[in-house]
Every structure is written in structure tokens, then in C-alpha cells.
Design an enzyme around this catalytic site. Sequence first.
Site, PDB file in Angstrom:
ATOM      1  N   HIS A   3     -79.220  55.336  18.534  1.00 10.25           N
ATOM      2  CA  HIS A   3     -79.686  56.123  17.383  1.00 10.25           C
ATOM      3  C   HIS A   3     -79.986  55.202  16.195  1.00 10.25           C
ATOM      4  CE1 HIS A   3     -79.440  59.916  14.831  1.00 10.25           C
ATOM      5  NE2 HIS A   3     -79.417  58.947  13.917  1.00 10.25           N
ATOM      6  N   GLU A   4     -79.037  54.325  15.869  1.00  7.56           N
ATOM      7  CA  GLU A   4     -79.231  53.442  14.719  1.00  7.56           C
ATOM      8  C   GLU A   4     -80.295  52.380  14.993  1.00  7.56           C
ATOM      9  OE1 GLU A   4     -78.027  54.614  12.160  1.00  7.56           O
ATOM     10  OE2 GLU A   4     -76.521  55.935  13.064  1.00  7.56           O
ATOM     11  N   HIS A  45     -83.618  53.813  14.162  1.00  7.04           N
ATOM     12  CA  HIS A  45     -83.865  53.706  12.711  1.00  7.04           C
ATOM     13  C   HIS A  45     -84.319  52.291  12.348  1.00  7.04           C
ATOM     14  CE1 HIS A  45     -82.570  57.671  11.801  1.00  7.04           C
ATOM     15  NE2 HIS A  45     -81.268  57.462  11.882  1.00  7.04           N
TER      16      HIS A  45
END
Length: 240
Positions: free
Chosen positions: A142-143, A146
Site C-alpha cells: 500500500h505504502e 503511494h
Amino acid sequence: MTSTPSPEPSPSSFTSLGEEKAFDRWRRSAAWITGVGLSPEDQTARGREKALAAEESQWRRCEKWKADLLRNSPAVTFMLQHLRYSGCAVTPAHIQCHPCGIRDSSTTKLSPVAGGFSPDHGIMMCQDGFVNKKHMEHTMVHELVHMYDHAKFNVDWSDIRHHACSEIRAANLSGDCTWWREVQRGFFTFSKQHQACVRRRAVLSVRNNPACPDAAAAERAVNEVWESCFKDTRPFDEIY
């Protein structure tokens, strides 16, 4: 004048003294373990010691899992490869384990937040926020999504529509919204569960952006970019 020698202590005296000291040590050790019979000062010191020991254990576990995922997770290594293609070579130092104080270790329920990305500081993994290594893997991916968006598309994180798009993509592509993950969060549905999860998590994240005035603005931002950003699976060919 001759002095009378002092009587030698009997072996039984040594035994009693030794037993008393041993019992004292045992009693103090038991009090420290159980907390029973400690003074308020000792209770405070014991609490600090236990908290530090737990924090150290969580950090070691997080670092061990991180090293394994960076080497062996297909999704993580795939993201690292595409970040290199985008001019962003990620090293273990860019992913830090820290305590966040967000989850009671006695529960198996997923915490609302388990990591974060900062353009200035890299990725933070909440060492006290993970149920298991798979949960950490989904958070790391997820990170990394980003980070990929920031490197590839020059995201303006103060623009809540930009932020909303990256949150939709990260929740959609990371494994955050699998059926079992949603059950662990307390959400149970069979109809469009994945889309509902992605939308809900994106709204919650955008709502925490300092540039977002209220929940309604967060929901509007997510709705405005939903169609194009949900379909955008780059760098994956399909949803992970």
C-alpha cells in the site's frame, strides 16, 4: 588473660540464612513478575520496563518481517523493481519500523492504520499495528504504491483529489481489501465488498489530510476521481 572464642555458627545457621536469602530473592522476583506487593514506585518502574521490552520485541519482529518481505514477497519486489524504473531506488533504510501506539496486542482485530508514507521521510511501518506478516505485506505494498505515485506522477498531496486517487489505487492494489481482511476489520458482505472497502478506506485517509475541510469534502474528492483511478492498476496488470 585469655579471651573466650566466639562459638562457630552451626551448619544449620548457614542453611537457614541461605534459605532466607534465596526466599527473599524469589519473593522479589515473583513480585516483579506478578506486580503483587510492589510499591507504587516499583509498579511504575515495572510498567516502564515491560513497555520497553514489548517495544523492543515488536521492533525486532517488524525488522525481521521487513527484511524477509523485501527479499521474498512477489508483490513487494515487483513494486521495488518498478520504483527503480521510475528513478526511485528504495533501500531498507527508506522503510522504518516505529511504535505508533494504535493497537492493543491482545486483540486480533486490524487497526485502522498500520503504516504511512511521507515524501520527505519515506515509509513508516507501525511495529505495534500488525496482526501477522501478511498484514504487514499488504501495508508495505500500500505504502509503496503511494511512493510509486509520488515518483511517477508527481502527486500534490495537499490537493485532496490527488490524494484521493492515490488512496484508491493503494487500497485497490495492495491486498488491503481482500474478503478476509474485511472480516478482520468487522465488515462482512458478499455484494461489491472490494469496491466498498476501497472507497471507505480512501475516504477515511483523505479525511485525515490537513487540507481536507470535512468528511463531505473527502467523499466528494473520492467520488470525483473514482472511475479513472479505480481502473488504473499501474504498475500491475490487474488487481493484486
